[in-house]
Design a protein around this motif. Structure first.
Motif, short mmCIF file in Angstrom:
data_model
loop_
_atom_site.label_atom_id
_atom_site.label_comp_id
_atom_site.label_asym_id
_atom_site.label_seq_id
_atom_site.Cartn_x
_atom_site.Cartn_y
_atom_site.Cartn_z
N ALA A 278 0.84 -1.24 0.09
CA ALA A 278 -0.12 -0.04 -0.16
C ALA A 278 0.84 1.39 -0.08
CB ALA A 278 -0.79 -0.18 1.29
N ILE A 279 1.81 1.33 0.75
CA ILE A 279 2.65 2.36 0.98
C ILE A 279 3.54 2.66 -0.58
CG2 ILE A 279 4.75 3.43 1.99
CD1 ILE A 279 3.69 2.10 4.51
N ILE A 280 4.11 1.55 -1.08
CA ILE A 280 4.61 1.54 -2.26
C ILE A 280 3.90 2.18 -3.47
CG2 ILE A 280 5.47 0.21 -4.10
CD1 ILE A 280 6.78 -1.69 -2.01
N THR A 281 2.72 1.78 -3.58
CA THR A 281 1.69 2.12 -4.48
C THR A 281 1.43 3.66 -4.25
OG1 THR A 281 0.46 0.03 -4.61
CG2 THR A 281 -0.82 1.91 -5.35
N GLN A 282 1.17 4.13 -2.95
CA GLN A 282 0.57 5.27 -2.72
C GLN A 282 1.78 6.43 -3.05
OE1 GLN A 282 -1.93 6.93 -1.58
NE2 GLN A 282 -3.45 5.43 -1.10
N THR A 283 2.98 6.08 -2.79
CA THR A 283 4.26 6.72 -3.02
C THR A 283 4.69 6.68 -4.44
OG1 THR A 283 5.33 6.15 -0.85
CG2 THR A 283 6.86 7.19 -2.36
N GLN A 284 4.46 5.71 -5.16
CA GLN A 284 4.88 5.79 -6.72
C GLN A 284 3.69 6.63 -7.39
OE1 GLN A 284 4.74 1.68 -7.75
NE2 GLN A 284 7.24 1.62 -7.60
N ASN A 285 2.62 6.52 -7.25
CA ASN A 285 1.35 7.22 -7.58
C ASN A 285 1.72 9.08 -7.41
OD1 ASN A 285 0.27 4.95 -8.63
ND2 ASN A 285 -1.46 4.99 -6.79
N ILE A 286 2.28 9.00 -6.31
CA ILE A 286 2.47 10.76 -5.97
C ILE A 286 3.56 11.26 -6.73
CG2 ILE A 286 3.57 11.94 -4.47
CD1 ILE A 286 1.90 10.40 -2.22
N ILE A 287 4.72 10.21 -7.04
CA ILE A 287 5.70 10.68 -8.01
C ILE A 287 5.30 10.80 -9.16
CG2 ILE A 287 8.09 9.97 -8.63
CD1 ILE A 287 7.80 11.02 -5.71
N MET A 288 4.60 9.82 -9.90
CA MET A 288 4.08 9.90 -11.26
C MET A 288 3.23 10.91 -11.56
SD MET A 288 5.54 7.19 -12.68
CE MET A 288 4.48 7.07 -14.19
N ASP A 289 2.39 11.54 -10.42
CA ASP A 289 1.65 12.64 -10.57
C ASP A 289 2.13 13.90 -10.50
OD1 ASP A 289 -0.91 12.42 -11.12
OD2 ASP A 289 -1.71 12.30 -9.18
N ILE A 290 3.47 14.11 -10.13
CA ILE A 290 4.29 15.20 -10.33
C ILE A 290 4.02 16.21 -11.44
CG2 ILE A 290 6.38 16.58 -10.27
CD1 ILE A 290 7.44 14.35 -8.22
N PHE A 291 3.98 15.49 -12.73
CA PHE A 291 3.73 16.46 -13.83
C PHE A 291 2.45 16.95 -13.90
CE2 PHE A 291 3.03 17.02 -18.21
CZ PHE A 291 3.98 17.94 -18.70
N ASN A 292 1.47 16.31 -13.55
CA ASN A 292 0.06 16.56 -13.59
C ASN A 292 -0.23 17.90 -12.76
OD1 ASN A 292 -0.41 14.55 -15.40
ND2 ASN A 292 -1.13 13.10 -13.95
N TYR A 293 0.46 18.05 -11.68
CA TYR A 293 0.31 18.90 -10.69
C TYR A 293 1.45 19.88 -10.59
CZ TYR A 293 -4.04 16.57 -9.76
OH TYR A 293 -5.29 15.78 -9.77
N LYS A 294 2.21 20.24 -11.62
CA LYS A 294 3.46 20.79 -11.60
C LYS A 294 3.42 21.91 -10.91
CE LYS A 294 2.96 21.79 -16.74
NZ LYS A 294 3.13 21.53 -18.07
N ASP A 295 2.48 22.75 -11.04
CA ASP A 295 2.27 24.22 -10.68
C ASP A 295 2.23 24.18 -9.03
OD1 ASP A 295 -0.09 22.74 -10.72
OD2 ASP A 295 -1.18 24.75 -10.29
N LYS A 296 2.09 23.06 -8.36
CA LYS A 296 2.07 22.96 -6.93
C LYS A 296 3.60 22.32 -6.61
CE LYS A 296 -1.93 24.34 -6.12
NZ LYS A 296 -3.05 23.45 -5.93
#
Length: 607
Positions: A278-296
């Motif tokens: 669960a932690i691996i999935t949550q963390t990987q998703n956050i890293i992969m999402d960096i581009f989609n929310y690059k303004d933050k």
């Protein structure tokens, strides 16, 4: 047959409601009287007197005395001193009924010319018999003015109540607290039902009681926020309570508590699954999402690093390689690597194909999760809160200024909480002493509230489960109504927790004992709800006024004595006695006395 006329010392000359004046016969103005071979102490301020009205014996307490001049005597034929008469002022406290039992209260008043008598030993015993002969009782000390008599208090009326012990430092309040509970444990320690049906929690701010009260059936928790010492046990289910985390993190009701509620939900979901996956999935998703929310990205970069370090080992190199160079250009609204070639990641493909990104995602999957074997629930909760914060902040669900202070408190509180609390359900002894001498000032307010609230809630849910007695020494540290270190909202919540215990606890078998040198700092609601009081010397006007304002069992004579009481002496008043009693509390056995004595300078400075 005994001649009772020998005990007559005067007669009533004035009755004004509860206040009575008695003229003392001149021949009875001595310090003691010989009655059938016994030396009886004569009347004096603080003592008691019996007024006979028909077949009823009215008992009064002497509150003062003075002299008056009798103008009816002709001074021509006698000396001036023979015209002076002694008058004592008495307050009626009760009567001895036909069954020979002392009854508290004003049932009948004496009449002018009724005779006043000194009390016999048998009558003194009746006046100070605050409980029936067959009732279990404890001795706490000698009654001042009647030194041969011990103050005996009924166990039911004293310990089945809320107790207040107040006095300046050095007045003897620590000894009093230790004495009454030492007597209780001496009486009941041998019974299995006492061990099984009672729990005593003593909050010890100054570390005075570790060796006190009893040697058996006791557990001392020496808590510390500075280094690893003892840890107080908490049930795992407590981690899922919003109120628990709100206390630790001082969460505001409107913004931070709703966020915490959502974080607790995620925390529980992760614990119900394979934690590592669960932690691996949550963390990987956050890293992969960096581009989609690059303004933050600039706001969240430090949190990206923190969740990876919290969750995984051996990822420092990959984290450094990516986040030390990955930057967001707000003008071009693009991510780029701050390298000599200024490599822009202006599309999803470029971002996901970037070697530094893929290497980090791979290292997260392959590195050792910090929660693989031994789960540290405290740091896991911190990780989950930061995951929840990143997910909500990047989507605009929360405002940074509202939640960021809570996240920063996580950083300081979690390491401190982890040092003092343990998640297990270990057996607890009847007496549990919580020493907070090595705890920092912020946690000294939080830890007692967590422990007291936890024990109160658990006991309240278990009906007919014996008693819980919460004892708080130096109670102004946690029950103060004036505090500059916390918001008014948080102060109100803290006081409401203890006000609920003192208002509603009795019906659940929960009783509170508080000791303090500053009663004026404590909520009037709490002091006024106490049932029994041990009042030692107080010299501060505000403290004395607080006692006068909130203690309904106190008469004027006793109130005026508070500033001049000697060390170890106190006024006991409440439902366990018929009237206020001046008592010299016995010293506790040296091996069990609190470590609160004043340092002896001569011994310190000389050989």
């Amino acid at each position: 047959m005994m001649d009772l006329s020998l005990l007559i010392i005067g007669e009533v000359i004035e009755v004004r409601g509860q206040k009575v004046r008695v003229k003392v016969y001149r021949e009875k103005n001595t310090s003691s009287l010989n009655y059938n071979g016994q030396m009886l102490k004569n009347v004096s301020v603080g003592g008691f007197i019996r007024i006979r009205k028909g077949f009823l014996d009215i008992i009064g307490r002497i509150e003062g005395e003075y002299i008056v001049e009798n103008n009816n005597i002709n001074t021509k034929y006698c000396e001036k001193k023979d015209t002076v008469e002694r008058v004592i002022e008495i307050s009626v406290v009760g009567s001895i009924n036909g069954n020979g039992k002392f009854v508290r209260g004003l049932s009948e008043l004496p009449l002018v010319a009724n005779y006043a008598y000194i009390l016999t030993e048998e009558q003194v015993q009746k006046v100070f018999a605050f409980c029936n002969k067959e009732d279990p009782k404890i001795e706490v000390g000698n009654i001042i003015a009647y030194e041969k008599y011990k103050l005996e208090l009924g166990v039911q009326n004293l310990f089945g109540s809320h107790i207040g012990i107040f006095g300046n430092t050095g007045s003897g309040k620590s000894n009093t607290l230790a004495k009454i509970y030492n007597e209780l444990f001496n009486r009941y320690n041998k019974y299995e039902n006492f061990k099984n049906n009672s729990k005593f929690i003593l909050i010890d701010f100054n570390g005075e009681y570790s060796k006190s009260i009893t040697k058996t059936n006791k557990k001392v928790y020496r808590l510390s926020t500075r280094k690893e010492k003892d840890k107080y046990p908490l049930n795992k289910e407590y981690l899922f309570q919003l109120e628990f985390w709100s206390i630790i993190l001082e969460a505001t009701e409107k913004t931070q508590q709703p966020f915490l509620k959502r974080a607790i939900r995620l925390f529980k979901n992760i614990l119900d699954k394979n934690i590592t996956e669960a932690i691996i999935t949550q963390t990987q998703n956050i890293i992969m999402d960096i581009f989609n929310y690059k303004d933050k990205y600039n706001i969240l970069r430090k949190y990206y690093k923190e969740i990876i370090f919290l969750g995984f080992k051996n990822t420092e190199d990959e984290v450094k390689k990516l986040f030390d160079v990955l930057t967001y250009n707000s003008t071009a609204t693009n991510l780029y690597l701050d390298l000599p070639d200024k490599s822009y990641l202006n599309s999803e493909e470029k971002f996901y194909d970037e070697t530094r990104v893929t290497n980090l995602i791979y290292s997260i999957k392959e590195s050792n999760c910090r929660f693989d074997e031994n789960i540290n629930y405290w740091y896991l909760f911190e990780l989950v809160c930061k995951i929840q914060y990143i997910n909500e902040l990047k989507k605009g669900y929360v405002i940074e200024d509202h939640i960021a202070p809570l996240i920063r408190r996580l950083d300081t509180r979690i390491p401190e909480i982890e040092k003092v609390f343990d998640i297990n359900e270990s057996f607890m002894d009847p007496l549990n002493i919580i020493s907070l001498i090595d705890v920092n000032i912020y946690m000294k307010k939080i830890i007692p509230m967590i422990i007291c609230k936890k024990e109160y809630d658990i006991h309240k849910e278990k009906k007919n489960n014996g008693i819980l007695n919460i004892i708080i020494d130096e109670a102004h540290n946690i029950l103060s109504k004036e505090s500059q270190r916390e918001s008014s909202v948080w102060k109100d919540y803290r006081l409401e927790v203890f006000e609920e215990i003192i208002k509603e606890g009795r019906k659940f078998g929960v009783f509170l004992t508080i000791a303090s040198q500053r009663p004026s700092d404590i909520s009037d609601t709490i002091i006024s709800q106490l049932h029994n009081y041990f009042l030692h010397r107080l010299v501060n006007n505000e403290d004395i006024k607080a006692i006068g304002r909130t203690v309904s069992f106190l008469d004027n004579a006793s109130y005026e004595m508070i500033p001049i009481l000697p060390q170890g002496a106190c006024i006991f008043t409440g439902i366990a006695s018929n009237f206020p009693v001046l008592v010299q509390i016995d010293r506790v056995n040296k091996q069990l006395c609190p470590e609160s004595d004043t340092i002896k300078l001569n011994e310190l400075w000389t050989d």
